[in-house]
Design an enzyme around this catalytic site. Structure first.
Site, PDB file in Angstrom:
ATOM      1  N   GLY A  12       0.794  -1.226   0.000  1.00 13.33           N
ATOM      2  CA  GLY A  12       0.000   0.000   0.000  1.00 13.33           C
ATOM      3  C   GLY A  12       0.823   1.270   0.000  1.00 13.33           C
ATOM      4  O   GLY A  12       0.446   2.259  -0.637  1.00 13.33           O
ATOM      5  N   ASN A  13       1.991   1.251   0.673  1.00 15.79           N
ATOM      6  CA  ASN A  13       2.789   2.477   0.773  1.00 15.79           C
ATOM      7  C   ASN A  13       3.397   2.888  -0.562  1.00 15.79           C
ATOM      8  O   ASN A  13       3.857   4.008  -0.716  1.00 15.79           O
ATOM      9  CB  ASN A  13       3.882   2.320   1.827  1.00 15.79           C
ATOM     10  CG  ASN A  13       4.947   1.351   1.379  1.00 15.79           C
ATOM     11  OD1 ASN A  13       4.654   0.195   1.040  1.00 15.79           O
ATOM     12  ND2 ASN A  13       6.182   1.798   1.334  1.00 15.79           N
ATOM     13  N   LYS A 132     -13.333  -9.687   6.910  1.00 14.97           N
ATOM     14  CA  LYS A 132     -12.733  -8.445   6.394  1.00 14.97           C
ATOM     15  C   LYS A 132     -13.784  -7.358   6.241  1.00 14.97           C
ATOM     16  O   LYS A 132     -14.675  -7.456   5.394  1.00 14.97           O
ATOM     17  CB  LYS A 132     -12.123  -8.700   5.012  1.00 14.97           C
ATOM     18  CG  LYS A 132     -10.758  -9.337   5.075  1.00 14.97           C
ATOM     19  CD  LYS A 132      -9.712  -8.291   4.780  1.00 14.97           C
ATOM     20  CE  LYS A 132      -8.329  -8.834   5.057  1.00 14.97           C
ATOM     21  NZ  LYS A 132      -7.325  -7.801   5.161  1.00 14.97           N
ATOM     22  N   LYS A 217      -3.026 -10.008  -1.031  1.00 12.31           N
ATOM     23  CA  LYS A 217      -2.136  -9.793  -2.178  1.00 12.31           C
ATOM     24  C   LYS A 217      -0.775 -10.484  -2.006  1.00 12.31           C
ATOM     25  O   LYS A 217      -0.134 -10.864  -2.998  1.00 12.31           O
ATOM     26  CB  LYS A 217      -1.934  -8.298  -2.464  1.00 12.31           C
ATOM     27  CG  LYS A 217      -1.094  -7.560  -1.434  1.00 12.31           C
ATOM     28  CD  LYS A 217       0.183  -7.033  -2.002  1.00 12.31           C
ATOM     29  CE  LYS A 217       1.121  -6.426  -1.003  1.00 12.31           C
ATOM     30  NZ  LYS A 217       0.852  -6.313   0.391  1.00 12.31           N
ATOM     31  N   LYS A 280       2.929 -11.892   5.043  1.00  9.74           N
ATOM     32  CA  LYS A 280       4.106 -11.856   4.156  1.00  9.74           C
ATOM     33  C   LYS A 280       5.012 -13.050   4.439  1.00  9.74           C
ATOM     34  O   LYS A 280       5.523 -13.708   3.528  1.00  9.74           O
ATOM     35  CB  LYS A 280       4.894 -10.550   4.343  1.00  9.74           C
ATOM     36  CG  LYS A 280       4.087  -9.327   3.972  1.00  9.74           C
ATOM     37  CD  LYS A 280       4.930  -8.074   4.027  1.00  9.74           C
ATOM     38  CE  LYS A 280       4.049  -6.839   4.065  1.00  9.74           C
ATOM     39  NZ  LYS A 280       3.007  -6.784   3.032  1.00  9.74           N
TER      40      LYS A 280
HETATM   41  P1  ADP Z   1       1.724  -3.657   2.846  1.00 11.44           P
HETATM   42  O1  ADP Z   1       0.803  -2.574   2.416  1.00 11.44           O
HETATM   43  O2  ADP Z   1       3.066  -3.554   2.187  1.00 11.44           O
HETATM   44  O3  ADP Z   1       1.129  -5.022   2.775  1.00 11.44           O
HETATM   45  P2  ADP Z   1       1.466  -3.820   5.745  1.00 11.44           P
HETATM   46  O4  ADP Z   1       1.225  -2.593   6.543  1.00 11.44           O
HETATM   47  O5  ADP Z   1       0.358  -4.777   5.559  1.00 11.44           O
HETATM   48  O6  ADP Z   1       2.074  -3.307   4.358  1.00 11.44           O
HETATM   49  O7  ADP Z   1       2.704  -4.624   6.361  1.00 11.44           O
HETATM   50  C1  ADP Z   1       3.954  -4.008   6.558  1.00 11.44           C
HETATM   51  C2  ADP Z   1       4.068  -3.483   7.986  1.00 11.44           C
HETATM   52  O8  ADP Z   1       4.166  -4.559   8.915  1.00 11.44           O
HETATM   53  C3  ADP Z   1       5.300  -2.677   8.290  1.00 11.44           C
HETATM   54  O9  ADP Z   1       5.186  -1.367   7.844  1.00 11.44           O
HETATM   55  C4  ADP Z   1       5.408  -2.788   9.811  1.00 11.44           C
HETATM   56  O10 ADP Z   1       4.800  -1.673  10.428  1.00 11.44           O
HETATM   57  C5  ADP Z   1       4.582  -4.019  10.154  1.00 11.44           C
HETATM   58  N1  ADP Z   1       5.258  -5.090  10.891  1.00 11.44           N
HETATM   59  C6  ADP Z   1       4.602  -5.930  11.700  1.00 11.44           C
HETATM   60  N2  ADP Z   1       5.423  -6.821  12.252  1.00 11.44           N
HETATM   61  C7  ADP Z   1       6.669  -6.555  11.760  1.00 11.44           C
HETATM   62  C8  ADP Z   1       7.951  -7.145  11.956  1.00 11.44           C
HETATM   63  N3  ADP Z   1       8.114  -8.180  12.758  1.00 11.44           N
HETATM   64  N4  ADP Z   1       9.009  -6.613  11.302  1.00 11.44           N
HETATM   65  C9  ADP Z   1       8.836  -5.540  10.502  1.00 11.44           C
HETATM   66  N5  ADP Z   1       7.654  -4.937  10.272  1.00 11.44           N
HETATM   67  C10 ADP Z   1       6.560  -5.431  10.887  1.00 11.44           C
HETATM   68 MG    MG Z   2      -0.523  -5.719   3.931  1.00  5.05          MG
END
Ligand code: ADP
Ligand code: MG
Length: 317
Positions: A12-13, A132, A217, A280
């Site tokens: 998303g970022n 969701k 995704k 992820k």
């Molecule tokens: P995306 O839109 O890329 O899917 P998400 O917000 O769903 O992003 O997931 C990424 C986020 O997960 C990071 O920005 C961070 O804040 C968070 N996060 C949670 N647990 C961890 C971890 N163990 N290490 C790093 N980031 C983490």
């Molecule tokens: Mg995400």
């Protein structure tokens, strides 16, 4: 020359940096920053297929649809079609910014977006427990009326009102996979499985119909990486590396972990937040367990350095 294929899942970022930057122009600028780093990969010799998220964008489309229905009595847009709309608009920003950057560098490589359906199992247990939240808030009367008329599942959201909830089933098959494969083999950069893909179910005898659900995704991109036998699955998100004990005093950033370690840390439960990092790590475990050789998690600006082993978190079998 042997070709190296990477599947890059962008988060998303890469489209919305923060709440203050959500306009179409802001999203275009954010897309441009991310595709600049993907152009570096392509310049370094990678063939790339790109998957991306669409949560906020689908939310905006749904909200417009709801408002237009309330104010003007216009027809509403079903969730699967909102997903298709978002794939088109996001794909447009990604393919144009990437095309322009490659052109600037004198690299001849076409970029294209495929509106992509992803088959889910109608018996997936997620359908029995939709979780969701999507769309705007409703009062109880409207929520119950719509639940009855439209067979929606609705829940009360912590005193803030009622919302519709949909299932998040696992991706089973990428319907347009053959098209994606042919294009990637021909050297085309393909943007696909946007928002995890448009969920479709087999209504019997191979007749696909769209269904109101959302697919993760990261999972859909993992399936894509597996099916393309990708040499690399790269998840581009908002953090440079993955941490153990994320956000806690004993936080520890990870440079390189094995599949076994990833599974162990995931099982420990406390390291990776549920709706963000955990999927992820699960997506990467799934990739590596099905023949994947390497996966990386990093942020867009560090993609180049991560590929050289200078940063990011590398996960290997
Ligand atoms: P995306 O839109 O890329 O899917 P998400 O917000 O769903 O992003 O997931 C990424 C986020 O997960 C990071 O920005 C961070 O804040 C968070 N996060 C949670 N647990 C961890 C971890 N163990 N290490 C790093 N980031 C983490
Ligand atoms: Mg995400």
């Amino acid at each position: 020359m042997t070709r190296k294929v990477a599947v890059v899942a962008i988060g998303g970022n890469s489209l919305i940096k923060d709440k203050g930057h959500q306009s179409v122009e802001d999203q275009y600028q954010a897309a441009k920053e991310t595709t600049y780093h993907i152009a570096d990969m392509i310049e370094a010799g990678w063939d790339v297929a790109i998957g991306h998220g669409n949560g906020p964008q689908v939310g905006f489309i749904l909200r417009r649809s709801e408002i237009a229905a309330k104010v003007e009595g216009m027809h509403e847009i079903p969730l699967d079609v909102c997903g298709a709309d978002s794939q088109g608009a996001i794909g447009y920003a990604l393919q144009q910014t990437l095309q322009n950057e490659l052109y600037r560098r004198g690299i001849k490589k076409p970029c294209t977006t495929i509106v992509t359906q992803v088959l889910v199992d109608k018996e997936d247990k997620a359908f029995k427990n939709p979780s969701k939240p999507i769309g705007g808030f409703m009062d109880e009367t409207e929520a119950k009326r719509r639940a009855k008329e439209l067979e929606w599942s609705v829940v009360e959201d912590a005193g803030r009102g009622w919302r519709r909830v949909v299932a998040s089933p696992l991706p089973k098959e990428i319907v347009e996979l053959d098209s994606v494969r042919v294009l990637v083999e021909a050297g085309v950069v393909v943007i696909t499985v946007g928002g995890g893909g448009i969920p479709v179910i087999d209504s019997g005898d191979g007749v696909y119909v769209g269904t109101a659900a959302v697919i993760d995704k990261d999972f859909a991109s993992s399936l894509l990486a597996q099916q393309l036998h990708a040499d690399l699955f790269l998840i581009s998100t908002a953090v440079e590396k993955v941490a153990l004990n994320y956000g806690k005093p004993e936080e520890k950033w990870l440079d390189r972990i094995t599949l076994a370690e990833a599974k162990q840390y995931l099982a420990e439960g406390s390291h990776f937040a549920k709706g963000s990092m955990a999927p992820k790590i699960q997506a990467i475990i799934w990739f590596l367990e099905n023949g994947g050789k390497q996966a990386i998690i990093t942020n867009p600006e560090n993609i180049g350095r991560a590929l050289k082993g200078e940063t990011g978190t590398l996960i290997v079998p």
